[in-house]
Design a protein around this motif. Structure first.
Motif, PDB file in Angstrom:
ATOM      1  N   PHE A 106       0.870  -1.177   0.000  1.00 24.79           N
ATOM      2  CA  PHE A 106       0.000   0.000   0.000  1.00 24.79           C
ATOM      3  C   PHE A 106       0.903   1.221   0.000  1.00 24.79           C
ATOM      4  CE2 PHE A 106      -2.163   3.183   2.871  1.00 24.79           C
ATOM      5  CZ  PHE A 106      -2.959   3.705   1.870  1.00 24.79           C
ATOM      6  N   THR A 107       0.649   2.176  -0.909  1.00 22.31           N
ATOM      7  CA  THR A 107       1.580   3.289  -1.123  1.00 22.31           C
ATOM      8  C   THR A 107       1.007   4.652  -0.781  1.00 22.31           C
ATOM      9  OG1 THR A 107       0.906   3.404  -3.449  1.00 22.31           O
ATOM     10  CG2 THR A 107       2.826   2.032  -2.918  1.00 22.31           C
ATOM     11  N   ARG A 108      -0.163   4.709  -0.149  1.00 24.12           N
ATOM     12  CA  ARG A 108      -0.802   5.983   0.223  1.00 24.12           C
ATOM     13  C   ARG A 108      -1.116   6.834  -1.008  1.00 24.12           C
ATOM     14  NH1 ARG A 108       3.580   5.402   3.920  1.00 24.12           N
ATOM     15  NH2 ARG A 108       2.989   5.338   6.123  1.00 24.12           N
ATOM     16  N   ASP A 109      -1.393   6.185  -2.111  1.00 21.67           N
ATOM     17  CA  ASP A 109      -1.655   6.878  -3.373  1.00 21.67           C
ATOM     18  C   ASP A 109      -3.070   6.538  -3.814  1.00 21.67           C
ATOM     19  OD1 ASP A 109      -1.750   7.632  -6.160  1.00 21.67           O
ATOM     20  OD2 ASP A 109       0.437   7.630  -6.172  1.00 21.67           O
ATOM     21  N   ILE A 110      -3.860   7.546  -4.157  1.00 24.41           N
ATOM     22  CA  ILE A 110      -5.238   7.296  -4.569  1.00 24.41           C
ATOM     23  C   ILE A 110      -5.324   6.397  -5.795  1.00 24.41           C
ATOM     24  CG2 ILE A 110      -6.227   9.391  -3.593  1.00 24.41           C
ATOM     25  CD1 ILE A 110      -6.035  10.583  -6.449  1.00 24.41           C
ATOM     26  N   LEU A 111      -4.328   6.463  -6.661  1.00 29.30           N
ATOM     27  CA  LEU A 111      -4.384   5.681  -7.882  1.00 29.30           C
ATOM     28  C   LEU A 111      -4.168   4.195  -7.599  1.00 29.30           C
ATOM     29  CD1 LEU A 111      -4.758   5.891 -10.925  1.00 29.30           C
ATOM     30  CD2 LEU A 111      -2.278   6.090 -11.148  1.00 29.30           C
ATOM     31  N   GLY A 112      -3.473   3.892  -6.536  1.00 30.84           N
ATOM     32  CA  GLY A 112      -3.161   2.509  -6.224  1.00 30.84           C
ATOM     33  C   GLY A 112      -1.654   2.293  -6.187  1.00 30.84           C
ATOM     34  N   ILE A 113      -1.266   1.050  -6.334  1.00 30.54           N
ATOM     35  CA  ILE A 113       0.149   0.679  -6.233  1.00 30.54           C
ATOM     36  C   ILE A 113       0.740   0.689  -7.632  1.00 30.54           C
ATOM     37  CG2 ILE A 113       1.750  -1.081  -5.387  1.00 30.54           C
ATOM     38  CD1 ILE A 113      -0.797  -2.024  -3.696  1.00 30.54           C
ATOM     39  N   ARG A 114       1.336   1.800  -7.955  1.00 28.92           N
ATOM     40  CA  ARG A 114       1.842   1.980  -9.313  1.00 28.92           C
ATOM     41  C   ARG A 114       3.102   1.172  -9.545  1.00 28.92           C
ATOM     42  NH1 ARG A 114       1.545   8.438  -9.728  1.00 28.92           N
ATOM     43  NH2 ARG A 114       3.086   8.031 -11.359  1.00 28.92           N
ATOM     44  N   ASN A 115       3.416   0.977 -10.827  1.00 34.09           N
ATOM     45  CA  ASN A 115       4.580   0.173 -11.183  1.00 34.09           C
ATOM     46  C   ASN A 115       5.865   0.691 -10.565  1.00 34.09           C
ATOM     47  OD1 ASN A 115       3.252  -1.758 -12.778  1.00 34.09           O
ATOM     48  ND2 ASN A 115       3.306  -0.442 -14.575  1.00 34.09           N
ATOM     49  N   ASP A 116       5.969   2.017 -10.425  1.00 36.19           N
ATOM     50  CA  ASP A 116       7.233   2.552  -9.920  1.00 36.19           C
ATOM     51  C   ASP A 116       7.375   2.375  -8.410  1.00 36.19           C
ATOM     52  OD1 ASP A 116       5.425   4.434  -9.039  1.00 36.19           O
ATOM     53  OD2 ASP A 116       6.312   6.121 -10.116  1.00 36.19           O
ATOM     54  N   ALA A 117       6.398   1.711  -7.770  1.00 35.60           N
ATOM     55  CA  ALA A 117       6.570   1.336  -6.370  1.00 35.60           C
ATOM     56  C   ALA A 117       7.425   0.083  -6.227  1.00 35.60           C
ATOM     57  CB  ALA A 117       5.208   1.098  -5.717  1.00 35.60           C
ATOM     58  N   SER A 118       7.666  -0.620  -7.328  1.00 39.57           N
ATOM     59  CA  SER A 118       8.458  -1.847  -7.277  1.00 39.57           C
ATOM     60  C   SER A 118       9.885  -1.567  -7.726  1.00 39.57           C
ATOM     61  CB  SER A 118       7.831  -2.929  -8.157  1.00 39.57           C
ATOM     62  OG  SER A 118       7.849  -2.551  -9.520  1.00 39.57           O
ATOM     63  N   TRP A 119      10.785  -2.426  -7.287  1.00 37.85           N
ATOM     64  CA  TRP A 119      12.198  -2.269  -7.664  1.00 37.85           C
ATOM     65  C   TRP A 119      12.818  -3.636  -7.869  1.00 37.85           C
ATOM     66  CZ3 TRP A 119      10.079  -1.621  -2.909  1.00 37.85           C
ATOM     67  CH2 TRP A 119      10.581  -2.385  -1.857  1.00 37.85           C
ATOM     68  N   LYS A 120      13.765  -3.680  -8.774  1.00 32.22           N
ATOM     69  CA  LYS A 120      14.473  -4.911  -9.101  1.00 32.22           C
ATOM     70  C   LYS A 120      15.594  -5.134  -8.107  1.00 32.22           C
ATOM     71  CE  LYS A 120      14.361  -6.906 -12.724  1.00 32.22           C
ATOM     72  NZ  LYS A 120      13.597  -8.065 -13.227  1.00 32.22           N
ATOM     73  N   MET A 121      15.669  -6.350  -7.558  1.00 29.55           N
ATOM     74  CA  MET A 121      16.788  -6.696  -6.676  1.00 29.55           C
ATOM     75  C   MET A 121      17.926  -7.322  -7.467  1.00 29.55           C
ATOM     76  SD  MET A 121      15.244  -7.951  -3.047  1.00 29.55           S
ATOM     77  CE  MET A 121      14.420  -9.426  -3.625  1.00 29.55           C
ATOM     78  N   HIS A 122      17.597  -8.245  -8.368  1.00 29.84           N
ATOM     79  CA  HIS A 122      18.631  -8.873  -9.187  1.00 29.84           C
ATOM     80  C   HIS A 122      17.952  -9.611 -10.331  1.00 29.84           C
ATOM     81  CE1 HIS A 122      17.619 -12.828  -7.457  1.00 29.84           C
ATOM     82  NE2 HIS A 122      17.581 -12.216  -6.293  1.00 29.84           N
ATOM     83  N   TRP A 123      18.756 -10.028 -11.315  1.00 33.34           N
ATOM     84  CA  TRP A 123      18.239 -10.768 -12.465  1.00 33.34           C
ATOM     85  C   TRP A 123      18.241 -12.262 -12.152  1.00 33.34           C
ATOM     86  CZ3 TRP A 123      15.406  -8.910 -16.215  1.00 33.34           C
ATOM     87  CH2 TRP A 123      15.499  -7.546 -16.521  1.00 33.34           C
ATOM     88  N   ASP A 124      18.117 -13.099 -13.182  1.00 34.75           N
ATOM     89  CA  ASP A 124      18.033 -14.558 -13.084  1.00 34.75           C
ATOM     90  C   ASP A 124      16.561 -14.946 -12.978  1.00 34.75           C
ATOM     91  OD1 ASP A 124      18.649 -17.235 -12.879  1.00 34.75           O
ATOM     92  OD2 ASP A 124      20.063 -17.027 -11.243  1.00 34.75           O
ATOM     93  N   ASP A 125      16.288 -16.232 -12.852  1.00 36.53           N
ATOM     94  CA  ASP A 125      14.961 -16.675 -12.465  1.00 36.53           C
ATOM     95  C   ASP A 125      14.892 -16.535 -10.947  1.00 36.53           C
ATOM     96  OD1 ASP A 125      13.441 -18.636 -14.785  1.00 36.53           O
ATOM     97  OD2 ASP A 125      15.545 -18.095 -15.090  1.00 36.53           O
ATOM     98  N   GLY A 126      14.193 -15.536 -10.461  1.00 33.30           N
ATOM     99  CA  GLY A 126      14.112 -15.330  -9.026  1.00 33.30           C
ATOM    100  C   GLY A 126      13.352 -16.461  -8.353  1.00 33.30           C
ATOM    101  N   GLN A 127      13.748 -16.795  -7.141  1.00 32.82           N
ATOM    102  CA  GLN A 127      13.109 -17.905  -6.441  1.00 32.82           C
ATOM    103  C   GLN A 127      12.728 -17.464  -5.026  1.00 32.82           C
ATOM    104  OE1 GLN A 127      12.316 -20.644  -8.106  1.00 32.82           O
ATOM    105  NE2 GLN A 127      13.462 -20.245  -9.970  1.00 32.82           N
ATOM    106  N   TYR A 128      13.256 -18.139  -4.014  1.00 33.53           N
ATOM    107  CA  TYR A 128      12.896 -17.810  -2.641  1.00 33.53           C
ATOM    108  C   TYR A 128      13.426 -16.428  -2.237  1.00 33.53           C
ATOM    109  CZ  TYR A 128      10.935 -22.246  -0.993  1.00 33.53           C
ATOM    110  OH  TYR A 128      10.129 -23.327  -0.768  1.00 33.53           O
TER     111      TYR A 128
END
Length: 956
Positions: free
Chosen positions: A449-471
């Motif tokens: 939840f991002t306190r944004d009326i529009l909702g959880i926009r894509n720019d709320a997410s961030w990449k940690m690393h590449w590969d096939d992510g797992q656990y």
């Protein structure tokens, strides 16, 4: 008014991102519930859509590229009528989310076909239940048969006759069962004929591609292919495959051989040139290769020329009678094998592979497009506009793109929420962050939840690393310590601040007791072979000490220093079958990526109430228990009754209620067994109770989760959705409110907020907010006429909305049900309004009206009249201690977009939605404190409390 309309369009555009979303809360005065206590709960999708997801097919109108349908590998079917500005999911409530092919009948685009079951062959693909037809542009579909084909590679429609359709079915990936081959209907799908005259019909070889002569619908070319995947190996290729041609609409077929390689063939892709259908091209997998596979030998002297036929690109200019060998390129054919000819220029040829390859000389030479800012990598689908050779859609593991300038630039559709998550985790921030590993898109973090009326926009997410992510796992005492991994044990420690990524992979050199435990010198060349890592290697943080992490290989490992050093705390827990471990894989084309690594741990769980009581399950069917942190182990899986031995343990879960209780699920689909297998022990594994009987049939269980506060409450994720039990597994029911048909790979219940979080493999992350009422529920409550549940603390979240003017392609995840976007001043910005949720139960005889009285800390009381209906009601209070007069000015909703997960609360006794008192009126804001609740129905009453707090950000 213009600005007002613009703001409304923004919200409506966000709504279009997921039209399948429905509202679930009862707005003030309009309670919606029934006798089913689950009816008031609804899943909300939070995306993120920017994470991509594999696209397997794309079809558009030849006369209008804006009208297109897209097949997601495991996320259903999506339609656009405006070139991707908005997308509508049109296949959310049908029998499968795994899609192999789609087709549009060009003469009447209201007729659509969907072939279920992805036809790519990687370890994570699922299956379908045949072919579906729509005659209303995708508003509804009917299953049209071929239910036993498992995976459909292509659907080809006749150009003028809507009743004639051909289907290429590759068939079951995991066994030689079911139907496969080329099928034809001449009555619009009511009946189907398997075409066999001249085609392989050995029960092993299926059709992997099918193309029609654009000038003569009686002429078709079919590619046949044998492959088999087992848990420990993949084999591509067989003796009866090849390219076949019919000139009589499928009545008879001839195998094409002149100029094509002899012997076993593997996967083959085909295309026919639109302007001159005598030109046919193929990409052929064959055993003679010049360094084409991962783990393949170095090229030999025969690779110096094109004389010796083998794997690669072939071209015919006489309708397949003869072929010319042009290029030896064929990257990972089991996964790609797609070739396209530009419909306007036969010299422009495209090969879809890890890289997007194109040729300007008819296929003789190939050039890779630039990445990552171009089309990126892992390509599977392409549609080229026949009216504009520079325009095409391109589908890949990363999602979907569109170019209008032949690849000089691309539009990436970050409004398609088709992310394929493997695992999910949360931290303890407030509001909390969610982390997850993705199919070929690395691991990411986002916010619930991002306190944004529009909702959880894509720019709320961030990449940690590449590969096939797992656990992923997060230290509950330090959210800046995130443990994550890719495939094959690429374990690392990530700090979300600064995005540092430090490798801490277990290896002989950093395992302090390696030689003692394995008998091998850690410095020897064979030392690494002692450790086997699953594609998805499990790890957990100990619930008793956040510094302790357990990690599963074929051994269980332990670290107390964030992976700097490790200790082996078990023997080899797998069956360690030499016929299934490290035996090579790929068939004709070696493909040693670790996807078939076998004889490993797949699930680990430590008892939350007894330190050192650890359960472990392997991919070869073992279930182990230690009671002393690894000092001694007992294989307790042998005590599980009435199921095939050796099936993959998909999850083992230690109960939070009893140290002797655990749950174990098995997933047999890799062994051609799609039954549901779920068991519970209450005596430390000595005996087991089968809980499978009430589960939906033919839905393998991927994950089981017991609620920590109510052991009667269980959640099971399967290939086709989520099931829930309220009686400790004796009975089960689907819980799909707002959740599309999709595979659920992982389930987490947030330890503080009591939200259920799903990792779906095809539709991103879903959240079920606040299950505290279900945790409190006991069967005896069903006889009560009135019950107020213990209410979760309400937060008066601060409005931190950021949006200015946004386009209709904006996509955002849904906000929680206690947040509403409302415009108070008609022309001012839309505001975020907190609508506290009050949850109560009314007995089976409830009728008429109930009264809810809310008393504030300063003694004011507001009575609310609520229609009384049996079951659990989740009531969205408008947050005011005084009712607002209807029509009091400016109660315009904020558009009701995807950011609004619930309807706007209305006024007292069912009045119109009113929040403002006219232009300039402030949003409602409750004072912090304890609010008394009293619910009355007739002569029965219940009391409770609602605690309201300020946003914690105000204390920072």
């Amino acid at each position: 008014m213009r600005d007002q309309r613009l703001r409304q369009r923004i919200f409506l555009a966000a709504l279009a991102c997921l039209l399948a979303v429905t509202a679930w809360l009862a707005p003030g005065g309009r309670a919606q519930s029934n006798g089913d206590i689950l009816a008031g709960y609804q899943w909300r999708s939070i995306g993120p859509a920017s994470a991509g997801g594999r696209v397997t097919d794309i079809r558009a109108l030849d006369t209008d590229f804006r009208y297109a349908i897209v097949a997601a590998a495991s996320g259903g079917v999506w339609k656009t009528v405006n070139a991707g500005t908005t997308w509508t999911p049109i296949f959310d409530r049908y029998g499968a989310s795994s899609i192999g092919a789609v087709a549009i009948f060009q003469a009447n685009p209201r007729i659509l076909w969907v072939g279920t079951g992805e036809a790519n062959n990687r370890n994570s693909v699922a299956w379908g239940d045949g072919i579906y037809k729509s005659t209303d542009g995708g508003q509804t579909f009917q299953n049209a048969g071929l239910k036993n084909t498992f995976q459909i590679a292509r659907v080809v429609t006749h150009p003028t006759d809507p009743d004639v359709v051909y289907v290429a079915a590759i068939g079951n990936l995991w066994g030689f069962t079911g139907d496969r081959g080329v099928f034809k209907t001449a009555d619009g799908g009511r009946t189907w004929q398997k075409l066999t005259a001249g085609l392989p019909n050995d029960g092993k070889t299926g059709a992997t591609d099918l193309v029609m002569d654009p000038g003569n619908p009686e002429v078709l070319y079919a590619a046949f292919y044998q492959r088999l995947r087992r848990p420990w190996r993949f084999d591509s290729g067989g003796p009866n495959g090849g390219i076949f041609k019919t000139t009589d609409g499928g009545t008879s077929w001839k195998k094409l051989t002149n100029g094509l390689p002899a012997g076993d063939t593997g996967r083959i892709g085909l295309d026919v040139y639109r302007k001159n259908p005598k030109i046919v091209m193929a990409i052929v997998e064959h055993g003679f290769q010049c360094g084409g596979g991962r783990g393949a030998p170095a090229p030999g002297p025969d690779c110096a020329t094109m004389t010796k036929l083998g794997t690669g690109i072939y071209r015919s200019e006489d309708g397949g009678e003869t072929w010319q060998y042009l290029n030896r390129y064929n990257n990972r054919p089991f996964y790609y094998s797609q070739i396209r000819i530009n419909p306007s220029d036969d010299q422009l040829v495209y090969v879809l592979a890890t890289s997007f390859m194109w040729s300007r000389d008819g296929g003789k030479t190939l050039t890779a497009a630039q990445a990552p800012f171009g089309p990126n990598y892992d390509h599977h689908a392409m549609w080229i506009d026949p009216a504009n050779k520079d325009r095409f859609y391109l589908g890949k593991d990363k999602g979907l793109t569109l170019t209008h300038d032949h690849g000089a630039s691309f539009i990436f559709f970050d409004n398609l929420p088709i992310a394929q998550f493997y695992k999910v985790a949360t931290d303890m921030r407030d509001p909390y962050a969610i982390y997850g590993g993705l199919q070929d898109n690395g691991s990411i973090g986002t916010i619930g939840f991002t306190r944004d009326i529009l909702g959880i926009r894509n720019d709320a997410s961030w990449k940690m690393h590449w590969d096939d992510g797992q656990y992923v796992a997060v230290d509950p005492t330090d959210w800046r310590t995130v443990y994550s991994e890719g495939t094959q044990g690429t374990f690392r420690v990530v700090d979300p601040i600064g995005h540092t990524d430090t490798s801490r992979r277990p290896a002989p050199r950093n395992i302090v007791n390696f030689q003692e435990a394995t008998g091998k010198d850690p410095a020897s060349s064979e030392a690494a072979q002692a450790l086997r890592f699953n594609w998805t290697s499990p790890f957990i943080i100990s619930p008793h000490d956040p510094k302790v992490v357990y990690y599963g290989t074929n051994y269980l490992l332990k670290t107390s220093d964030k992976g700097l050093t490790w200790r082996i705390v078990s023997p080899d827990l797998s069956k360690s079958d030499p016929d299934k471990n490290a035996i090579g894989t790929g068939g004709l084309t070696p493909d040693a990526t670790g996807a078939e690594s076998f004889g490993t741990l797949y699930s680990v769980s430590e008892s939350p109430i007894a330190k050192g009581v650890i359960w472990a399950g392997t991919d070869d069917g073992n279930v182990w228990l230690t009671r002393d942190g690894g000092g001694a182990w007992a294989e307790v899986g042998r005590n599980i009754p009435a199921m095939p031995k050796g099936l993959w343990v998909s999850r083992v879960v230690a109960s939070a209620a009893d140290a002797n209780t655990a749950y174990v699920s098995f997933d047999g689909h890799r062994s051609d067994n799609r039954a549901a297998w779920l068991f519970r022990t209450t005596d430390g594994g000595k005996t087991w109770t089968n809980l499978s009987a009430g589960l939906a049939p033919d839905q393998p269980v991927y994950v089981i989760e017991e609620d920590a506060r109510n052991p009667d409450l269980l959640f099971a994720g399967t290939e086709f959705g989520l099931q829930v039990s309220l009686d400790r597994g004796r009975t089960w029911r689907p819980m799909m409110n707002g959740l599309p048909t999709v595979a659920v790979y992982d389930i987490v219940i947030h330890p503080r907020d009591r939200d259920v979080i799903l990792a779906t493999h095809g539709r991103g992350i879903y959240v079920l907010d606040d299950i505290s009422a279900l945790e409190e529920w006991r069967p005896a409550m069903s006889s009560k006429p009135v019950h107020l549940f213990t209410e979760r603390q309400t937060t008066m979240w601060v409005d931190m909305s950021r949006s200015g003017q946004l386009g209709d392609n904006t996509c955002a995840g849904q906000n929680p049900p206690y947040i509403q976007p409302v415009n108070f001043q008609q022309r001012d910005r839309t505001h975020l309004v907190n609508t506290p949720v009050i949850t109560f139960y009314l007995g089976p005889n409830a009728s008429g009206n109930a009264t809810l009285e809310i008393t504030s800390p300063d003694g004011r009381t507001r009575p609310l009249t609520i229609p009384a209906k049996p079951g659990i009601t989740r009531y969205a209070w408008d947050g005011r201690m005084e009712a607002q007069a209807a029509g009091g000015g400016g109660g315009r909703r904020g558009g009701g977009g995807r950011g609004a997960a619930a309807p706007v609360p209305s006024g007292e006794e069912g009045g119109a939605p009113v929040f403002g008192g006219g232009r300039g009126a402030p949003p409602p804001h409750l004072a912090p404190g304890s609010y008394s609740l009293k619910l009355t129905l007739g002569s029965d009453a219940a009391t409770g409390t609602l605690v309201v707090r300020e946003d914690p950000i105000l204390r920072q």
